[in-house]
Enzyme design. Structure first.
Site, short mmCIF file in Angstrom:
data_model
loop_
_atom_site.label_atom_id
_atom_site.label_comp_id
_atom_site.label_asym_id
_atom_site.label_seq_id
_atom_site.Cartn_x
_atom_site.Cartn_y
_atom_site.Cartn_z
CD GLU A 64 -49.31 13.42 -3.02
OE1 GLU A 64 -49.79 14.22 -3.89
OE2 GLU A 64 -49.16 13.72 -1.99
CG ASN A 65 -47.06 10.03 2.68
OD1 ASN A 65 -47.21 10.86 3.68
ND2 ASN A 65 -46.17 9.88 1.90
CG ASP A 109 -37.98 13.34 3.39
OD1 ASP A 109 -38.48 12.37 3.73
OD2 ASP A 109 -37.45 13.91 2.52
CD1 TRP A 164 -32.33 8.29 11.92
CD2 TRP A 164 -33.61 6.49 12.69
NE1 TRP A 164 -31.98 8.16 13.38
CE2 TRP A 164 -32.76 6.83 13.74
CE3 TRP A 164 -34.45 5.37 12.77
CZ2 TRP A 164 -32.77 6.39 14.90
CZ3 TRP A 164 -34.32 5.05 13.97
CH2 TRP A 164 -33.76 5.29 15.20
#
Length: 239
Positions: A62-63, A15, A20
């Site tokens: 879900e992605n 995650d 980032w």
């Protein structure tokens, strides 16, 4: 760390790639690119530490709701990474496995997966498992369907159903034959399971480092193993 304190199966919820990148003013996909280096580093660290199974939550069901451009970039990156890592897998005797709802993946990715799995099938070192298009609820539902079909096909469905126990049901999950994770690491400081290994993680230890996944490398991985080694696992019993 003493070898008897090394977890057999370590799983990572990777995650923080998007955050980032955003913190650096970059496109989200750049975080995923950098995250590939973290996969390489943690795989090497796990093998050196004596971990037998390393699994990575790479892409959830879900992605699929993410922007199409990001999803397409991720899929292309995965194909490229599999091809690039093949020599490393063979040299280090790593068996490569992909689990999940693969019918939703593209033909090129599925072809690359099949080739990588076939080529590494006989490797006897660490097993690297990548969960793609996976969800814990999907896994349990599919297992229930397989069990129902097996019961219906049996000579005595009522007896078949009554004889089922938890270990037996686990054989219908996509992780059949793979030990449940001893340790799940979720990077970026988020503290939730996110529909991952819901059945298999019943007695798993969790570690939630604040480090974003692209910055999570060998030192951070080994620190998580040290944290695990200090835990007293009771499995609901009194010692």
């Amino acid at each position: 760390m003493e070898k008897n304190n090394v977890p057999v199966h370590v799983s990572i919820i990777m995650d923080g790639n998007g955050r980032w990148a955003q913190e650096r003013g970059l496109e989200r996909v750049r975080g995923h690119v950098e995250g590939v280096e973290s996969v390489r580093s943690c795989t090497e660290a796990a093998a050196e530490a004596g971990v037998k199974y390393l699994s990575l939550y790479a892409f959830s069901e879900e992605n699929w709701s993410r922007p199409q451009q990001e999803v397409e970039a991720l899929m292309a990156m995965m194909v490229k990474a599999m091809v690039q890592e093949m020599d490393n897998f063979m040299e280090n005797r790593i068996r490569f496995v992909v689990l999940g709802h693969r019918s939703r993946l593209g033909d090129s990715l599925n072809q690359a997966i099949d080739e990588a799995m076939a080529q590494t099938a006989d490797n006897d070192g660490m097993t690297l498992i990548v969960f793609l298009s996976y969800s814990g609820k999907w896994d349990i539902l599919e297992a229930a369907k397989k069990f129902a079909a097996a019961a219906a096909a049996s000579r005595d469905p009522e007896k078949f159903i009554a004889s089922m126990d938890m270990d037996g049901f686990g054989n219908y999950l996509c992780t059949a034959g793979i030990p449940d994770p001893d340790l799940i690491i979720r990077t970026s400081g988020e503290q939730r399971i996110s529909n991952y290994l819901l059945w298999q993680a019943a007695y798993t230890e969790f570690v939630f480092p604040e480090t974003l996944w692209p910055d999570f490398r060998k030192p951070q991985f080994l620190a998580a193993l040290d944290t695990y080694a200090k835990r007293d696992r009771r499995y609901g019993k009194v010692k």
